[in-house]
Design an enzyme around this catalytic site. Structure first.
Site, PDB file in Angstrom:
ATOM      1  CE1 TYR A  76      -3.188  -2.837   0.064  1.00  0.00           C
ATOM      2  CE2 TYR A  76      -3.657  -2.399   2.363  1.00  0.00           C
ATOM      3  CZ  TYR A  76      -3.893  -3.119   1.218  1.00  0.00           C
ATOM      4  OH  TYR A  76      -4.842  -4.121   1.222  1.00  0.00           O
ATOM      5  CB  SER A  81     -13.611  -3.188  -2.001  1.00  0.00           C
ATOM      6  OG  SER A  81     -12.385  -2.609  -2.347  1.00  0.00           O
ATOM      7  N   GLY A 120     -17.139  12.370  -0.910  1.00  0.00           N
ATOM      8  CA  GLY A 120     -17.423  12.783  -2.275  1.00  0.00           C
ATOM      9  C   GLY A 120     -18.207  11.709  -3.003  1.00  0.00           C
ATOM     10  CG  HIS A 171      -1.819  -8.731  -0.676  1.00  0.00           C
ATOM     11  ND1 HIS A 171      -1.237  -7.501  -0.511  1.00  0.00           N
ATOM     12  CD2 HIS A 171      -3.123  -8.464  -0.934  1.00  0.00           C
ATOM     13  CE1 HIS A 171      -2.135  -6.546  -0.667  1.00  0.00           C
ATOM     14  NE2 HIS A 171      -3.290  -7.106  -0.938  1.00  0.00           N
ATOM     15  CG  LEU A 206     -18.397   0.789   2.304  1.00  0.00           C
ATOM     16  CD1 LEU A 206     -17.947   2.180   2.713  1.00  0.00           C
ATOM     17  CD2 LEU A 206     -19.711   0.430   2.985  1.00  0.00           C
ATOM     18  CB  SER A 247     -21.295  15.104   1.410  1.00  0.00           C
ATOM     19  OG  SER A 247     -21.866  14.914   2.690  1.00  0.00           O
TER      20      SER A 247
END
Length: 294
Positions: free
Chosen positions: A53, A208, A220, A128, A210, A217
């Site tokens: 990362y 991930s 964004g 990983h 979501l 907001s």
């Protein structure tokens, strides 16, 4: 904050995926540290990182070092915080993601992660991604050696299918404690792996989580904002007076008692919102509507 079990340890039901703090579009260090501190303030005790990362072409470990600094500068107690990191992937200058699962690489990567995190042993170390050019047993065997040497306390696999999970279990036994696969409203092709983890008592850490749910907001808009495909998540959120992200995470938590989602965040308010999902319990009718979405 509610809690769940991972390898015999009690961890928060919602973790923090720290990846957004170190890759493209990352915040400055002040906001990055504030984001991790906000997670800890909200009761999050599972922090997910990896040596890969970082920005393309940079030296590995930016996110691990950031997490270590965040813990060192936090004013509260961090004794119960579990940091999970991963080895076996890289990010060259062209922005691609490489896979290297050789025994030599994984053992060297774990040693480097150990130093960056500044700990005597890594709490949870995960492969990983399986390397198609390396026997899976070799990669998992490296984790077993790291366990035997006391360099890592617990082991896991990521991006693994059901067969690979069973093979890892055969090699590591009860020291295999987690599986980290992509799973979300938009990506549900790890359903079999999620169910297998429930059967074996392994923590299932959706990355991930979501996906498919538009960002409010807080971070964004997303490309999927306004999509009808996942409108049920937004409808339930309006009815409950919460955010769609909280509904999404609560839906994941309801899928199995071994699920521990690790949503990413790059702002303090985002992880505070995600952490609040641990207290949201959806009813049977709401879950049926969400299961049918997508």
């Amino acid at each position: 904050m509610r809690y769940r079990t991972l390898g015999g340890l009690r961890v928060s039901a919602v973790g923090l995926g720290a990846m957004p703090l170190s890759i493209e579009g990352r915040p400055d260090e002040t906001r990055a540290l504030a984001t991790v501190h906000a997670a800890l303030d909200a009761g999050v005790t599972l922090l997910d990182t990896a040596d890969s990362y970082h920005l393309p072409g940079d030296d590995p470990g930016h996110n691990e070092e950031l997490v270590a600094r965040a813990l060192a500068t936090y004013g509260g107690d961090t004794a119960d915080v579990l940091v999970t990191t991963k080895g076996g992937r890289g990010r060259p200058a062209d922005g691609t993601w490489t896979v290297t699962g050789s025994r030599r690489h994984l053992k060297a990567a774990a040693e480097a992660s150990l130093k960056r995190l500044g700990v005597e042993a890594i709490g949870l170390y995960q492969l990983h991604k399986p390397d198609p050019s390396v026997p899976f047993e070799e990669s998992v065997g490296a984790l077993r050696e790291l366990l035997d040497e006391g360099k890592i306390r617990l082991a896991g696999v990521s991006n693994a299918d059901a067969g690979q999970i069973r093979r890892a279990r055969a090699i590591l036994g009860d020291r295999l404690v987690s599986v980290q696969n992509q799973y979300s409203p938009a990506v549900r092709d790890s359903e079999a792996e999620l169910r297998l983890c429930a059967e074996l008592g392994l923590a299932f850490l959706p990355w991930s989580p979501l996906g498919g749910i538009s960002r409010s907001s807080l971070d964004g808009p997303s490309l999927l904002e306004g999509s009808d495909r996942f409108g049920a998540f937004h409808a339930v959120a309006r009815e409950r007076g919460v955010t769609p992200q909280q509904v999404c995470l609560a839906w994941l938590l309801a899928a199995s008692p071994t699920v521990i989602p690790i949503p990413g965040a790059s702002r303090p308010e985002t992880i505070r919102d995600s952490a609040a999902a641990a207290d949201l319990v959806l009813n049977t009718e709401e879950l049926a509507r969400l299961d049918a979405a997508g």
